[in-house]
Design a protein around this motif. Structure first.
Motif, PDB file in Angstrom:
ATOM      1  N   LEU B 270       0.908  -1.154   0.355  1.00 45.44           N
ATOM      2  CA  LEU B 270       0.061  -0.255   0.588  1.00 45.44           C
ATOM      3  C   LEU B 270       0.867   0.977   0.055  1.00 45.44           C
ATOM      4  O   LEU B 270       1.215   1.648   0.989  1.00 45.44           O
ATOM      5  N   HIS B 299       1.662  -1.874   4.720  1.00 46.69           N
ATOM      6  CA  HIS B 299       1.712  -0.624   4.854  1.00 46.69           C
ATOM      7  C   HIS B 299       3.008   0.975   4.964  1.00 46.69           C
ATOM      8  O   HIS B 299       3.577   0.783   5.696  1.00 46.69           O
ATOM      9  N   GLY B 304      -3.708   4.234   5.782  1.00 46.30           N
ATOM     10  CA  GLY B 304      -4.333   3.325   4.873  1.00 46.30           C
ATOM     11  C   GLY B 304      -4.860   1.993   5.842  1.00 46.30           C
ATOM     12  O   GLY B 304      -5.076   2.240   6.495  1.00 46.30           O
ATOM     13  N   SER B 306      -6.486  -2.162   5.405  1.00 40.53           N
ATOM     14  CA  SER B 306      -6.779  -3.740   5.061  1.00 40.53           C
ATOM     15  C   SER B 306      -7.138  -4.436   6.245  1.00 40.53           C
ATOM     16  O   SER B 306      -7.406  -3.940   7.296  1.00 40.53           O
ATOM     17  N   VAL B 328       3.414  -2.481   9.367  1.00 36.69           N
ATOM     18  CA  VAL B 328       3.093  -1.322   8.867  1.00 36.69           C
ATOM     19  C   VAL B 328       4.719  -0.585   8.978  1.00 36.69           C
ATOM     20  O   VAL B 328       4.545  -0.399  10.709  1.00 36.69           O
ATOM     21  N   ALA B 332       3.774   5.355   8.118  1.00 35.80           N
ATOM     22  CA  ALA B 332       2.028   4.799   8.224  1.00 35.80           C
ATOM     23  C   ALA B 332       1.845   4.814   8.992  1.00 35.80           C
ATOM     24  O   ALA B 332       0.803   4.166   9.683  1.00 35.80           O
ATOM     25  N   THR B 335      -2.488   3.832  10.043  1.00 41.08           N
ATOM     26  CA  THR B 335      -3.498   2.927   9.265  1.00 41.08           C
ATOM     27  C   THR B 335      -4.233   1.908  10.144  1.00 41.08           C
ATOM     28  O   THR B 335      -3.979   1.998  11.978  1.00 41.08           O
ATOM     29  N   ALA B 337      -5.028  -1.609  10.270  1.00 40.24           N
ATOM     30  CA  ALA B 337      -5.740  -3.065   9.411  1.00 40.24           C
ATOM     31  C   ALA B 337      -5.878  -4.260  10.345  1.00 40.24           C
ATOM     32  O   ALA B 337      -5.610  -4.312  11.476  1.00 40.24           O
TER      33      ALA B 337
END
Lengths: 256, 435
Positions: B270, B299, B304, B306, B328, B332, B335, B337
């Motif tokens: 990402l 990430h 981002g 996920s 990660v 990032a 994030t 996730a």
């Protein structure tokens, strides 16, 4: 219609039922009362055919057919219904889908075609009103996230949809407040008919104020130790199971 | 290099020389192949001493004398259809089969084609991009693929191009002791959107080692379905590399039903702010099947997200592996996730391995993972049977309930229904029509 003769059953090697004799005729409602551990739920599970409940002696016939030789689903298709004490949550299986599968399984067994979608829809709605069930419960997964009362109502709802010839109610009243209890009892009473038999298993007399039985049996240590009319339930309420080494009903009422 | 690792490449060395000599293609591609083959020689075939391949049994494959594929005629009826209008590219033993393919009208400048043909007509869409995405550097089968690929698919969508018609890529393999290396290159430029369904299937004893590279520009949206239904004797080692730009969205469905030994390695990078990657995995493994998913979501940029949900249904003596890494990077932040692995065992001899892993180097993130493994609930089964539903149908309903939310994420209805039936047939379950 249901005849139990000298029934002995074990669970995990322990003998729980020690020779039960019971005959329920069409149209009759029989109540089984008894203290915890007396074998009430074992009797219900043996009748329904649950795995792990081993019949060591005796027999059960349903309209003359040997019930104990039948798989649980065959018993259900023959017209037997168990209202579970602890209805199981089944995530991912929608209530409506489950009911339709059940209705069609019974119809298939009888050699009938699958239920017509419109007929099914009408039946469902009619029966939902009977137990005052909300339509949203149809789309939810079977019993998932249902309150105790909703689960028991769902049992009665399923019974109303499947219209069995004989129903075993396993402590359907436990955990219900008085309003829910009335709804459940109304549902059962609406289904009473000259062709249909009921075995109502309960710890408390209270339910029998609303579902008035033809006969009451006291189960103790895996045997029926007394049988009588509906007044036997009242007597038990006064005296409790003291005769059978159990605390009187007064204590139970206080606890409830 | 261990002795075991050294054993197989010798079989390939003459093959590679001959293979490479015959090809007419840009020098850059030839160099790529040589480099990849050298990498494979260094890596060798994986052994169980390698942590990443510890649970993968390759002993069966090592007995084979792998041959290049031959060209065989295949009847159109042997190939699946989507029951929807689709851009359809079919490949038999790794080679494009125009007679089994159907291309529809495409948006201006978009290209959906055999990558082998496109290399001649549009090298500029391939040469600068092939084998450029990070990931799978240590994957010997990905290296073999880069060395030996003959054909596959190219999907190129210029900026803003939305292809509504699904792109159906079918890879059919048939033969014995043969290896095929399909190659897929997907490039969705900024704002482009596509739905891609890749199906792997076949008959006989073969090795299929496809590699997919998917580049998503900023705001691009890709729905990618990998449906693995290889023959019961086949080995399948698939590699997927995914790179995502800013605010791009990737929905990747990995459905693995076939093969004797099957494994998918997916690496998602990402690489733009706010990218989202949703991974939906459903594996069915039965008898002696081994099925493995290795996932790494990396990430690299802030904001981002996920979501990974991987489910397996196991029967017989099957084994599955789920190995999932969420990485990660320090930069990032924000994030989000998630990763869930759930396994349903239908047999006492089946074995599911889950290895969820987190490597979080940023401090302001939401990350979570969970894993469950269990048998069908006997109380639920009895409850259904007590309502008249047969034992086999009760089991089917419960398995379906387990798999249903994975299948429901597939938006193409005929495909979703076909997969539900495949699942049912694979388990010899008594499914009924759903309503």
């Amino acid at each position: 219609m249901l005849e139990i003769r000298n029934l002995h059953a074990t669970v995990e090697g322990r003998e729980i039922l020690n020779g039960i004799d019971l005959i329920v005729r069409p149209g009759e409602v029989h109540a089984i009362m008894g203290p915890n551990g007396s074998g009430k739920s074992t009797l219900a599970n043996v009748i329904a055919g649950r795995e792990g409940y081993i019949v060591t002696e005796g027999e059960i016939t349903f309209d003359g057919k040997n019930l104990l030789e039948m798989a649980p689903e065959t018993r259900a298709c023959e017209g037997l219904f168990l209202a579970f004490q602890y209805p199981v949550e089944i995530p991912g299986v929608a209530n409506l889908y489950f009911l339709k599968a059940a209705v069609n399984a019974v119809r298939k067994y009888r050699g009938e075609p699958s239920v017509d979608a419109m007929d099914f829809w009408e039946l469902i709605h009619q029966r939902m009103d009977l137990v005052k069930m909300d339509e949203s419960m149809l789309k939810r997964s079977v019993n998932e996230g249902f309150s105790g009362g909703e689960k028991k109502r769902n049992e009665v709802f399923q019974m109303a949809v499947l219209q069995p010839r004989f129903a075993v109610m396993d402590e359907t009243d436990s955990g219900l407040d008085i309003d829910a209890l009335k709804v459940v009892a109304d549902g059962v009473n609406a289904l009473r008919s000259p062709e249909r038999g009921f075995l109502v298993i309960t710890h408390y007399q209270r339910l029998l104020d609303y579902i008035v039985p033809d006969q009451v049996h006291v189960l103790f240590n895996g045997r029926i130790v007394r049988s009588g009319g509906k007044e036997l339930a009242l007597e038990l309420e006064e005296q409790g199971y003291a005769l059978y080494n159990e605390e009187p009903g007064r204590a139970r009422r206080a606890a409830a | 290099m261990t002795a075991a690792a050294a054993a197989l490449p010798d079989r390939y060395r003459p093959d590679f020389a001959g293979f490479a000599a015959d090809r007419r293609e840009p020098d850059a591609i030839a160099r790529l192949r040589r480099k990849a083959f050298t990498r494979f020689e260094t890596l060798g075939l994986p052994t169980r001493q390698q942590e990443d391949w510890r649970l993968t049994d390759l002993s069966g494959l090592q007995q084979w004398n792998l041959q290049p594929p031959t060209i065989v005629p295949v009847d159109a009826g042997a190939l699946p259809t989507l029951d929807l209008p689709a851009h359809r590219l079919a490949f038999v033993n790794g080679r494009y089969a125009p007679g089994l393919s159907q291309l529809r009208e495409m948006p201006d400048q978009a290209l959906i084609a055999s990558i082998g043909q496109a290399l001649l007509t549009h090298p500029e869409l391939i040469v600068p991009y092939l084998d450029r995405l990070p990931g799978l550097e240590q994957h010997p089968f990905a290296a073999l693929n880069t060395a030996f690929w003959e054909d596959g698919a190219l999907v190129y969508l210029p900026p803003g191009t939305v292809v509504e018609t699904p792109i159906h890529l079918i890879f059919h393999a048939t033969g014995s002791d043969m290896a095929v290396y399909p190659r897929l290159l997907l490039a969705l430029d900024e704002g482009a959107q596509a739905t891609v369904i890749v199906e792997y299937q076949g008959a006989g004893r073969y090795l299929n080692a496809p590699v997919t590279e998917a580049r998503l520009g900023d705001d691009a949206v890709l729905h990618y379905h990998k449906i693995q239904q290889e023959s019961p004797a086949a080995f399948h080692f698939g590699g997927i590399r995914l790179q995502q730009g800013r605010n791009s969205e990737a929905y990747v469905h990995l459905l693995s039903f076939g093969g004797l030994v099957a494994r998918t390695d997916l690496e998602a990078l990402l690489d733009g702010e706010g990218a989202n990657c949703t991974l939906n995995g459903l594996t069915l493994a039965r008898d002696q099947q081994f099925s493995d998913v290795h996932v790494r979501v990396d990430h690299a940029q802030p904001h981002g997200s996920s979501q990974q949900v991987f489910k397996s249904v196991l029967d017989g003596k099957a084994r599955t592996v789920f190995d999932g890494m969420i990485h990660v990077r320090p930069h990032a932040q924000k994030t989000d996730a998630r990763q869930v692995s759930r396994n349903l065992l239908l047999s006492r001899q089946a074995q599911a391995n889950s290895n969820p892993r987190l490597e979080i180097l940023a401090d302001d993130v939401k990350c979570g993972h969970g894993s469950t493994t269990g048998f069908l609930n006997p109380d639920a089964e009895f409850y259904l049977r007590a309502r008249g539903i047969s034992a086999s149908r009760a089991r089917a309903m419960l398995v379906h309930a387990f798999a249903n939310d994975s299948l429901n994420q597939i938006r193409l209805t005929p495909l979703r229904e076909r997969l539900a039936h495949l699942l049912a047939a694979g388990l010899a379950l008594d499914f009924m029509e759903t309503e």
